[in-house]
Design a protein around this motif. Structure first.
Motif, PDB file in Angstrom:
ATOM      1  N   CYS A  53      -0.464  12.714  -5.053  1.00  0.00           N
ATOM      2  CA  CYS A  53       0.198  11.552  -4.453  1.00  0.00           C
ATOM      3  C   CYS A  53       0.638  11.858  -3.027  1.00  0.00           C
ATOM      4  N   THR A  54       1.126  13.085  -2.813  1.00  0.00           N
ATOM      5  CA  THR A  54       1.530  13.479  -1.465  1.00  0.00           C
ATOM      6  C   THR A  54       0.330  13.486  -0.528  1.00  0.00           C
ATOM      7  N   ALA A  55      -0.811  13.962  -1.017  1.00  0.00           N
ATOM      8  CA  ALA A  55      -2.026  13.981  -0.196  1.00  0.00           C
ATOM      9  C   ALA A  55      -2.463  12.569   0.165  1.00  0.00           C
ATOM     10  N   LEU A  56      -2.372  11.641  -0.792  1.00  0.00           N
ATOM     11  CA  LEU A  56      -2.742  10.259  -0.517  1.00  0.00           C
ATOM     12  C   LEU A  56      -1.842   9.650   0.550  1.00  0.00           C
ATOM     13  N   ARG A  57      -0.537   9.933   0.474  1.00  0.00           N
ATOM     14  CA  ARG A  57       0.381   9.426   1.488  1.00  0.00           C
ATOM     15  C   ARG A  57       0.022   9.990   2.864  1.00  0.00           C
ATOM     16  N   GLY A  58      -0.457  11.227   2.900  1.00  0.00           N
ATOM     17  CA  GLY A  58      -0.795  11.847   4.167  1.00  0.00           C
ATOM     18  C   GLY A  58      -2.063  11.301   4.794  1.00  0.00           C
ATOM     19  N   LEU A  59      -2.872  10.554   4.009  1.00  0.00           N
ATOM     20  CA  LEU A  59      -4.117  10.001   4.536  1.00  0.00           C
ATOM     21  C   LEU A  59      -3.883   8.805   5.450  1.00  0.00           C
ATOM     22  N   GLY A  60      -2.673   8.237   5.400  1.00  0.00           N
ATOM     23  CA  GLY A  60      -2.336   7.004   6.086  1.00  0.00           C
ATOM     24  C   GLY A  60      -3.077   6.705   7.362  1.00  0.00           C
ATOM     25  N   SER A  61      -2.645   7.305   8.463  1.00  0.00           N
ATOM     26  CA  SER A  61      -3.227   6.982   9.765  1.00  0.00           C
ATOM     27  C   SER A  61      -4.683   7.387   9.844  1.00  0.00           C
ATOM     28  N   ILE A  62      -5.092   8.413   9.079  1.00  0.00           N
ATOM     29  CA  ILE A  62      -6.495   8.852   9.111  1.00  0.00           C
ATOM     30  C   ILE A  62      -7.412   7.749   8.593  1.00  0.00           C
ATOM     31  N   MET A  63      -7.014   7.077   7.502  1.00  0.00           N
ATOM     32  CA  MET A  63      -7.856   6.028   6.932  1.00  0.00           C
ATOM     33  C   MET A  63      -7.928   4.828   7.862  1.00  0.00           C
ATOM     34  N   ILE A  64      -6.804   4.486   8.498  1.00  0.00           N
ATOM     35  CA  ILE A  64      -6.824   3.368   9.445  1.00  0.00           C
ATOM     36  C   ILE A  64      -7.750   3.683  10.607  1.00  0.00           C
ATOM     37  N   LEU A  65      -7.668   4.910  11.120  1.00  0.00           N
ATOM     38  CA  LEU A  65      -8.544   5.317  12.211  1.00  0.00           C
ATOM     39  C   LEU A  65     -10.008   5.323  11.783  1.00  0.00           C
ATOM     40  N   LEU A  66     -10.267   5.706  10.522  1.00  0.00           N
ATOM     41  CA  LEU A  66     -11.636   5.706  10.018  1.00  0.00           C
ATOM     42  C   LEU A  66     -12.198   4.287   9.966  1.00  0.00           C
ATOM     43  N   VAL A  67     -11.378   3.343   9.468  1.00  0.00           N
ATOM     44  CA  VAL A  67     -11.814   1.943   9.424  1.00  0.00           C
ATOM     45  C   VAL A  67     -12.107   1.431  10.833  1.00  0.00           C
ATOM     46  N   LEU A  68     -11.205   1.724  11.781  1.00  0.00           N
ATOM     47  CA  LEU A  68     -11.405   1.267  13.157  1.00  0.00           C
ATOM     48  C   LEU A  68     -12.616   1.943  13.793  1.00  0.00           C
ATOM     49  N   ALA A  69     -12.880   3.195  13.417  1.00  0.00           N
ATOM     50  CA  ALA A  69     -14.049   3.900  13.952  1.00  0.00           C
ATOM     51  C   ALA A  69     -15.338   3.251  13.462  1.00  0.00           C
ATOM     52  N   LEU A 103       5.830  -5.349  -7.146  1.00  0.00           N
ATOM     53  CA  LEU A 103       5.726  -6.620  -7.854  1.00  0.00           C
ATOM     54  C   LEU A 103       4.258  -7.007  -8.046  1.00  0.00           C
ATOM     55  N   LYS A 104       3.903  -7.332  -9.285  1.00  0.00           N
ATOM     56  CA  LYS A 104       2.539  -7.709  -9.644  1.00  0.00           C
ATOM     57  C   LYS A 104       1.533  -6.744  -9.017  1.00  0.00           C
ATOM     58  N   MET A 105       1.763  -5.478  -9.249  1.00  0.00           N
ATOM     59  CA  MET A 105       0.910  -4.449  -8.652  1.00  0.00           C
ATOM     60  C   MET A 105      -0.515  -4.538  -9.185  1.00  0.00           C
ATOM     61  N   ASP A 106      -1.486  -4.510  -8.264  1.00  0.00           N
ATOM     62  CA  ASP A 106      -2.888  -4.472  -8.659  1.00  0.00           C
ATOM     63  C   ASP A 106      -3.405  -3.037  -8.612  1.00  0.00           C
ATOM     64  N   HIS A 107      -3.244  -2.377  -7.472  1.00  0.00           N
ATOM     65  CA  HIS A 107      -3.631  -0.976  -7.339  1.00  0.00           C
ATOM     66  C   HIS A 107      -3.136  -0.466  -5.992  1.00  0.00           C
ATOM     67  N   HIS A 108      -3.162   0.841  -5.819  1.00  0.00           N
ATOM     68  CA  HIS A 108      -2.880   1.423  -4.512  1.00  0.00           C
ATOM     69  C   HIS A 108      -4.210   1.690  -3.831  1.00  0.00           C
ATOM     70  N   CYS A 109      -4.389   1.122  -2.645  1.00  0.00           N
ATOM     71  CA  CYS A 109      -5.669   1.225  -1.933  1.00  0.00           C
ATOM     72  C   CYS A 109      -5.539   2.175  -0.749  1.00  0.00           C
ATOM     73  N   VAL A 110      -6.323   3.252  -0.759  1.00  0.00           N
ATOM     74  CA  VAL A 110      -6.248   4.213   0.336  1.00  0.00           C
ATOM     75  C   VAL A 110      -6.835   3.632   1.622  1.00  0.00           C
ATOM     76  N   TRP A 111      -7.720   2.650   1.517  1.00  0.00           N
ATOM     77  CA  TRP A 111      -8.337   2.075   2.708  1.00  0.00           C
ATOM     78  C   TRP A 111      -7.344   1.258   3.518  1.00  0.00           C
ATOM     79  N   VAL A 112      -6.386   0.629   2.839  1.00  0.00           N
ATOM     80  CA  VAL A 112      -5.377  -0.163   3.553  1.00  0.00           C
ATOM     81  C   VAL A 112      -4.055   0.578   3.644  1.00  0.00           C
ATOM     82  N   VAL A 113      -4.002   1.792   3.105  1.00  0.00           N
ATOM     83  CA  VAL A 113      -2.821   2.655   3.166  1.00  0.00           C
ATOM     84  C   VAL A 113      -1.599   1.915   2.645  1.00  0.00           C
ATOM     85  N   ASN A 114      -1.773   1.192   1.554  1.00  0.00           N
ATOM     86  CA  ASN A 114      -0.684   0.380   1.020  1.00  0.00           C
ATOM     87  C   ASN A 114      -1.023   0.009  -0.411  1.00  0.00           C
TER      88      ASN A 114
END
Length: 327
Positions: free
Chosen positions: A16-32, A167-178
């Motif tokens: 879980c800690t590793a997933l939290r650390g992916l935050g800005s990296i995943m956003i940058l990957l999407v923008l790249a 609330l009404k959680m569907d899943h945690h998505c690493v691509w949207v970091v949320n």
């Protein structure tokens, strides 16, 4: 056995800690990926194609593309890109919905701590006893999160990555970091929708280039631009196919008014029908609202937010004939 459980808990925490650390990296990957696609479509192919068609000069790698076709593709590409980015950052920046401090259920319920331990009398005594405004039947239990040390509304689940109840959680998505939950689920679906349309458009527009790679036709352009175009075609084709699968899955979830977590939890149940399934039209309205002008943009009308508490994630109507199911 105790040692094995401790190791597992530690591994989950590290994950879980590793997933939290992916935050800005995943956003940058999407923008790249978006940047590479923009470079290949606009700057390497259809931008030059439009200019060459207007000036009457030699054609580019897109072949003999007329100015109207090139202009149409460029306008559609930018329109879809704008909606994709709007939807994406709406998912990223919108809180999916958390339990308000000191929340108490709006109707009398039996108690439950986690799955088995009941709440004590003092813990439960302060909650109001009037029935909820939307519930057709009372929920059979008050659910309690041991990690957050608070009561949980219906359809609420704890996210180990975010470290809170959603609330009404569907899943945690690493691509949207949320987390994807009550307040940003519509935005997530629109992100999938516009991503599929954009990647499909790019795939079709670059298909002549891809075919030309495996033919004897001489292709103008530098090796770098040709390689970028080839990579962009492959990436967008892969994303179009994978996103289509996710989009079909989530359309089926919306039509049944359920989430990924709820579908997984109830697929082994024998209940004939999910108690929150109110019919496709009302199920759709709970996610997208009732105002048609807002269906395809990542926003809700003020009227929808005021009239539909279900959009806020705390209260959901149930079928009158529903049993006392609960996730």
């Amino acid at each position: 056995m105790h040692r094995s459980g401790a190791v597992m808990a530690w591994n989950v925490f590290k994950f879980c800690t590793a997933l939290r650390g992916l935050g800005s990296i995943m956003i940058l990957l999407v923008l790249a990926i978006i940047g590479v696609t923009y470079y290949a479509v606009v700057l390497c192919n259809y931008g030059p194609a439009l200019l060459s068609a207007i000036s009457g000069s030699a054609t580019t790698t897109t072949g003999a593309v007329g100015p109207i076709t090139a202009l149409f593709l460029l306008l559609l590409f930018h329109a879809l890109l704008a909606m994709l980015l709007w939807s994406y950052f709406s998912v990223v920046l919108t809180d999916p919905g958390t339990v308000p401090p000191n929340w108490r259920p709006p109707s009398p319920m039996d108690e439950e701590r986690g799955e088995t331990s009941p709440l004590t009398g003092p813990e439960f005594a302060s909650q109001p006893l009037q029935p909820g405004p939307l519930n057709g039947t009372a929920s059979p239990r008050v659910r309690y999160c041991r990690k957050c040390n608070q009561l949980k509304p219906p359809r609420c689940h704890h996210c180990s990555v975010c470290g809170r109840c959603i609330l009404k959680m569907d899943h945690h998505c690493v691509w949207v970091v949320n987390c994807v939950g009550a307040l940003n689920y519509k935005y997530f679906l629109l992100f999938l929708f516009y991503t599929f349309l954009e990647t499909t458009l790019v795939t079709l527009s670059l298909l002549p280039n891809f075919i030309a790679f495996f033919s004897d036709v001489e292709i103008p352009g530098t090796p770098g631009t040709l390689a970028t175009t080839f990579l962009t075609f492959v990436l967008n084709l892969a994303f179009a196919l994978s996103v289509l699968g996710f989009l079909i899955m989530h359309i089926s979830l919306v039509s049944g008014n359920t989430t990924t977590i709820e579908a997984s939890a109830y697929e082994k149940k024998t209940s004939p029908r999910w108690k929150y399934d109110l019919g496709r039209k009302r199920n759709f309205a709970q996610v997208f609202g009732t105002d048609k002008k807002y269906w395809f943009i990542p926003a809700y009308s003020d009227e929808d937010l005021r009239r539909m508490p279900a959009l806020q994630g705390l209260d959901y109507p149930v079928r009158p004939d529903a049993g006392m199911q609960e996730v």
